[in-house]
Motif scaffolding. Structure first.
Motif, PDB file in Angstrom:
ATOM      1  N   LEU A 145       0.801  -1.226   0.000  1.00 27.46           N
ATOM      2  CA  LEU A 145       0.000   0.000   0.000  1.00 27.46           C
ATOM      3  C   LEU A 145       0.835   1.278   0.000  1.00 27.46           C
ATOM      4  CD1 LEU A 145      -2.727  -1.035   2.605  1.00 27.46           C
ATOM      5  CD2 LEU A 145      -3.097  -0.653   0.172  1.00 27.46           C
ATOM      6  N   HIS A 146       2.114   1.162   0.280  1.00 27.37           N
ATOM      7  CA  HIS A 146       2.946   2.352   0.442  1.00 27.37           C
ATOM      8  C   HIS A 146       2.896   3.309  -0.747  1.00 27.37           C
ATOM      9  CE1 HIS A 146       7.074   4.353   0.687  1.00 27.37           C
ATOM     10  NE2 HIS A 146       6.381   4.866   1.673  1.00 27.37           N
ATOM     11  N   PRO A 147       2.907   2.827  -2.022  1.00 25.17           N
ATOM     12  CA  PRO A 147       2.870   3.773  -3.151  1.00 25.17           C
ATOM     13  C   PRO A 147       1.635   4.668  -3.179  1.00 25.17           C
ATOM     14  CG  PRO A 147       3.548   1.601  -3.908  1.00 25.17           C
ATOM     15  CD  PRO A 147       3.114   1.443  -2.485  1.00 25.17           C
ATOM     16  N   ALA A 168      -3.233  -6.075  -1.453  1.00 30.73           N
ATOM     17  CA  ALA A 168      -3.074  -5.861  -0.010  1.00 30.73           C
ATOM     18  C   ALA A 168      -4.213  -6.510   0.771  1.00 30.73           C
ATOM     19  CB  ALA A 168      -3.010  -4.368   0.290  1.00 30.73           C
ATOM     20  N   THR A 169      -5.423  -6.459   0.234  1.00 24.19           N
ATOM     21  CA  THR A 169      -6.563  -7.089   0.903  1.00 24.19           C
ATOM     22  C   THR A 169      -6.350  -8.592   1.042  1.00 24.19           C
ATOM     23  OG1 THR A 169      -8.058  -5.386   0.048  1.00 24.19           O
ATOM     24  CG2 THR A 169      -9.055  -7.431   0.807  1.00 24.19           C
ATOM     25  N   LEU A 208      -9.123 -10.036  14.293  1.00 25.83           N
ATOM     26  CA  LEU A 208     -10.117  -8.977  14.115  1.00 25.83           C
ATOM     27  C   LEU A 208      -9.493  -7.709  13.535  1.00 25.83           C
ATOM     28  CD1 LEU A 208     -12.145  -9.435  17.429  1.00 25.83           C
ATOM     29  CD2 LEU A 208     -13.002  -9.809  15.115  1.00 25.83           C
ATOM     30  N   LEU A 209      -8.274  -7.388  13.967  1.00 25.78           N
ATOM     31  CA  LEU A 209      -7.608  -6.196  13.448  1.00 25.78           C
ATOM     32  C   LEU A 209      -7.333  -6.338  11.951  1.00 25.78           C
ATOM     33  CD1 LEU A 209      -6.164  -3.495  13.726  1.00 25.78           C
ATOM     34  CD2 LEU A 209      -4.126  -4.723  14.490  1.00 25.78           C
ATOM     35  N   ALA A 210      -6.832  -7.505  11.532  1.00 30.97           N
ATOM     36  CA  ALA A 210      -6.575  -7.714  10.106  1.00 30.97           C
ATOM     37  C   ALA A 210      -7.868  -7.644   9.302  1.00 30.97           C
ATOM     38  CB  ALA A 210      -5.889  -9.062   9.897  1.00 30.97           C
ATOM     39  N   LEU A 211      -8.953  -8.195   9.860  1.00 30.94           N
ATOM     40  CA  LEU A 211     -10.243  -8.125   9.169  1.00 30.94           C
ATOM     41  C   LEU A 211     -10.723  -6.682   9.075  1.00 30.94           C
ATOM     42  CD1 LEU A 211     -12.722  -9.533   7.941  1.00 30.94           C
ATOM     43  CD2 LEU A 211     -13.623  -9.801  10.275  1.00 30.94           C
ATOM     44  N   ALA A 212     -10.543  -5.902  10.136  1.00 33.97           N
ATOM     45  CA  ALA A 212     -10.953  -4.494  10.117  1.00 33.97           C
ATOM     46  C   ALA A 212     -10.157  -3.712   9.079  1.00 33.97           C
ATOM     47  CB  ALA A 212     -10.770  -3.879  11.507  1.00 33.97           C
ATOM     48  N   GLU A 213      -8.845  -3.972   9.000  1.00 34.34           N
ATOM     49  CA  GLU A 213      -8.022  -3.264   8.020  1.00 34.34           C
ATOM     50  C   GLU A 213      -8.419  -3.640   6.588  1.00 34.34           C
ATOM     51  OE1 GLU A 213      -3.941  -2.768  10.695  1.00 34.34           O
ATOM     52  OE2 GLU A 213      -4.316  -4.605   9.580  1.00 34.34           O
ATOM     53  N   ALA A 214      -8.765  -4.913   6.362  1.00 33.85           N
ATOM     54  CA  ALA A 214      -9.219  -5.327   5.031  1.00 33.85           C
ATOM     55  C   ALA A 214     -10.563  -4.684   4.684  1.00 33.85           C
ATOM     56  CB  ALA A 214      -9.333  -6.854   4.978  1.00 33.85           C
ATOM     57  N   THR A 215     -11.410  -4.492   5.690  1.00 36.10           N
ATOM     58  CA  THR A 215     -12.714  -3.857   5.459  1.00 36.10           C
ATOM     59  C   THR A 215     -12.540  -2.404   5.045  1.00 36.10           C
ATOM     60  OG1 THR A 215     -13.734  -5.317   7.103  1.00 36.10           O
ATOM     61  CG2 THR A 215     -14.955  -3.334   6.489  1.00 36.10           C
ATOM     62  N   LEU A 216     -11.619  -1.696   5.688  1.00 36.37           N
ATOM     63  CA  LEU A 216     -11.387  -0.300   5.311  1.00 36.37           C
ATOM     64  C   LEU A 216     -10.777  -0.184   3.916  1.00 36.37           C
ATOM     65  CD1 LEU A 216     -10.160   1.959   8.237  1.00 36.37           C
ATOM     66  CD2 LEU A 216     -12.419   1.705   7.236  1.00 36.37           C
ATOM     67  N   LEU A 217     -10.010  -1.207   3.505  1.00 38.93           N
ATOM     68  CA  LEU A 217      -9.450  -1.170   2.151  1.00 38.93           C
ATOM     69  C   LEU A 217     -10.547  -1.270   1.098  1.00 38.93           C
ATOM     70  CD1 LEU A 217      -6.141  -3.257   2.210  1.00 38.93           C
ATOM     71  CD2 LEU A 217      -6.468  -0.796   2.333  1.00 38.93           C
ATOM     72  N   ALA A 218     -11.633  -1.986   1.419  1.00 41.04           N
ATOM     73  CA  ALA A 218     -12.762  -2.045   0.489  1.00 41.04           C
ATOM     74  C   ALA A 218     -13.366  -0.664   0.286  1.00 41.04           C
ATOM     75  CB  ALA A 218     -13.816  -3.026   1.011  1.00 41.04           C
ATOM     76  N   VAL A 219     -13.307   0.166   1.333  1.00 40.17           N
ATOM     77  CA  VAL A 219     -13.795   1.548   1.232  1.00 40.17           C
ATOM     78  C   VAL A 219     -12.787   2.404   0.475  1.00 40.17           C
ATOM     79  CG1 VAL A 219     -14.457   3.586   2.558  1.00 40.17           C
ATOM     80  CG2 VAL A 219     -15.129   1.309   3.359  1.00 40.17           C
ATOM     81  N   LEU A 220     -11.500   2.239   0.783  1.00 36.39           N
ATOM     82  CA  LEU A 220     -10.461   3.054   0.159  1.00 36.39           C
ATOM     83  C   LEU A 220     -10.428   2.870  -1.356  1.00 36.39           C
ATOM     84  CD1 LEU A 220      -7.966   4.920   0.487  1.00 36.39           C
ATOM     85  CD2 LEU A 220      -6.585   2.845   0.797  1.00 36.39           C
ATOM     86  N   LYS A 221     -10.782   1.689  -1.827  1.00 42.46           N
ATOM     87  CA  LYS A 221     -10.717   1.409  -3.261  1.00 42.46           C
ATOM     88  C   LYS A 221     -11.608   2.348  -4.066  1.00 42.46           C
ATOM     89  CE  LYS A 221     -12.558  -2.402  -4.724  1.00 42.46           C
ATOM     90  NZ  LYS A 221     -12.791  -3.842  -5.023  1.00 42.46           N
ATOM     91  N   ASP A 222     -12.766   2.728  -3.506  1.00 40.66           N
ATOM     92  CA  ASP A 222     -13.716   3.590  -4.221  1.00 40.66           C
ATOM     93  C   ASP A 222     -13.893   4.948  -3.552  1.00 40.66           C
ATOM     94  OD1 ASP A 222     -14.356   1.643  -6.196  1.00 40.66           O
ATOM     95  OD2 ASP A 222     -15.644   0.625  -4.759  1.00 40.66           O
ATOM     96  N   ASP A 223     -13.008   5.292  -2.623  1.00 39.05           N
ATOM     97  CA  ASP A 223     -13.103   6.584  -1.929  1.00 39.05           C
ATOM     98  C   ASP A 223     -12.176   7.581  -2.629  1.00 39.05           C
ATOM     99  OD1 ASP A 223     -13.366   8.699  -0.230  1.00 39.05           O
ATOM    100  OD2 ASP A 223     -12.465   7.710   1.512  1.00 39.05           O
ATOM    101  N   PRO A 224     -12.715   8.583  -3.335  1.00 41.10           N
ATOM    102  CA  PRO A 224     -11.847   9.491  -4.100  1.00 41.10           C
ATOM    103  C   PRO A 224     -11.242  10.619  -3.271  1.00 41.10           C
ATOM    104  CG  PRO A 224     -14.138  10.071  -4.476  1.00 41.10           C
ATOM    105  CD  PRO A 224     -14.148   8.877  -3.551  1.00 41.10           C
TER     106      PRO A 224
END
Length: 480
Positions: A145-147, A168-169, A208-224
């Motif tokens: 995700l760094h780039p 990353a997900t 749970l933390l890894a699942l939470a981080e993966a859930t936020l990535l689903a949002v980041l993918k379409d969050d402009p």
């Protein structure tokens, strides 16, 4: 952004000192060989410069996956389970004494490395190995995700962003599966683990933390919006000269519920990490602080998406109210944007520049779980909508308490799939029926993994030969 774990290290251990296998005599030797390779790779990874550790992670993953089939085969033999239909007659000849250096436990002495813990069960050896696999997958997701956060280079296109986030997900969900496997196996244990790193509650919390981080990535993918804020800070961007940033409409209500689900997972993880009964053994403050920041950031994101949903409906006053809810969730006191210089503005700008430099270096960035990034987005929208509301609409702004009381429940995006342990190949299992070529306790010239204590210390000047241990402090392990 995923948590920056530190990989644990381990001393060399020889399985033939604790187990015997009549059906497959070469199994202990092969297990010791692959464990030695893993231990050396963890030691070398720790000694690498911070900037060189991320590219080395795939090698660590490979060594972990090469060692696990042999360890699981020994575990199956001790549990009277078959491998490829074959029964392994593994017998425990003595209590194993394995040493691991944990990395999640709290530091007893600030600035001093945590002491190793002695593991006297192959079950806990498996827990340490699988936990290390989970940490490594999370670090791979972080490296991938760094780039997205670098503002000095060219902007990434939508396809590149999607590919990065999808990869990353996958790493995060693999990490969640490994930790979940440890947590499920630990439920049946009655013994007390040697350290909180491999306790059932910690494994569940990391899952749970890894699942939470993966859930936020689903949002980041379409969050402009984060990309728009990053584009505004990018010195190489020239699009502002001829067009404004394009902000497509988003499924704001759905994204808000995903953020609330991530916040709920982080809250559960934080509660498990603070569970009573740990006594003096507890997890380090950096992890606990990250979990709390992650929960706050996720709830602030949910408030922002409710604000976007209200603004799209023409309710600018409600939108500004939701943004103030976001400030409240982040723990930031809302202040109207004012032009000019002030001490607080200078301090804020300095903090942002320092975080940007960390991102450019690629080391120790994102320790606030994205609070700074989300603050920037909310501030941008607040300044824009406040100007519109003050000059055109003049709608009333509801209080944050009234809006927060109407928050819906969260909605999960992903499920944790059962972990599929790697298995030995049938050919490898058949070849281990032959007796070993030699013992597995050959020391060689390589020091045991991360063995600072194995390094000979020079005697103090003037000390009588053979009495250098009398000059050492038991608490600090240093000479007076």
């Amino acid at each position: 952004m995923p948590f920056q774990f530190i990989l644990p290290t381990t001393k060399r251990f020889f399985f033939s000192s604790s187990i015997a296998c009549e059906s497959h005599p070469s199994l202990p030797l092969n297990a010791s060989t692959h464990r030695g390779v893993l231990g050396d790779s963890l030691k070398k990874h720790k000694q690498l410069p911070a900037a060189s550790q991320a590219p080395n992670l795939p090698s660590v993953i490979s060594n972990l996956n090469n060692y696990l089939p042999y360890l699981l085969a020994i575990d199956a033999g001790l549990s009277n389970k078959s491998v490829f239909g074959e029964q392994l007659s593994v017998v425990l000849t003595s209590t194993p004494a394995i040493k691991w250096r944990p990395t999640l436990s709290d530091y007893a002495i600030p600035g001093k490395e945590i002491s190793r813990v002695k593991v006297q069960s192959l079950e806990y050896e498996l827990f340490f190995t699988l936990s290390t696999l989970g940490y490594t997958n999370t670090l791979l997701a972080r490296y991938t995700l760094h780039p997205l956060y670098i503002t000095s280079g060219p902007l990434l296109g939508p396809q590149e962003r999607t590919k990065i986030i999808t990869t990353a997900t996958k790493y995060l969900l693999d990490a969640a599966s490994a930790h979940d496997y440890v947590a499920r196996r630990a439920e049946s244990l009655t013994t007390i683990p040697p350290c909180p790193d491999i306790s059932q509650s910690t494994a569940r919390a990391m899952s749970l933390l890894a699942l939470a981080e993966a859930t936020l990535l689903a949002v980041l993918k379409d969050d402009p919006y984060p990309a728009a804020v990053a584009q505004d800070r990018n010195e190489n961007d020239r699009e502002w000269m001829y067009k404004a940033p394009e902000i497509p409409k988003v499924r704001a209500h759905l994204f808000a519920r995903l953020c609330l689900a991530a916040a709920d997972h982080a809250a559960q993880a934080s509660s498990l990490c603070k569970s009573p009964g740990r006594g003096s053994s507890k997890l380090n403050e950096g992890l606990l602080r990250y979990l709390e920041d992650f929960r706050r950031t996720s709830r602030a994101k949910a408030c922002r998406f409710f604000a976007i949903d209200a603004e799209l409906s023409g309710q600018t006053g409600s939108a500004l109210g939701w943004l103030r809810c976001g400030f409240q969730e982040l723990g930031i006191e809302y202040k109207e944007t004012k032009k000019g210089l002030s001490l607080s503005r200078m301090k804020k700008d300095w903090t942002e520049r320092r975080e940007d430099k960390k991102i450019e270096r690629g080391t120790n960035w994102g320790t606030d779980a994205g609070k700074l990034e989300e603050t920037r987005v909310i501030e941008m929208l607040d300044a824009k909508w406040t100007k519109i509301n003050d000059t055109m609409l003049t709608q009333a702004i509801p209080s944050p308490g009234t809006l927060l009381a109407s928050l819906p429940s969260g909605r999960d995006m992903h499920t944790i799939k059962p972990y599929q342990p790697p298995e030995l190949e049938r050919e490898s299992l058949e070849s281990m029926r032959a007796p070993p070529d030699g013992p597995d306790n050959y020391q060689g010239v390589e020091l045991s993994s991360d063995d600072e204590e194995g390094t000979a210390l020079a005697s103090p000047v003037g000390a009588f030969p053979g009495t250098h241990e009398d000059y050492r402090s038991a608490s600090t392990r240093s000479y007076y």
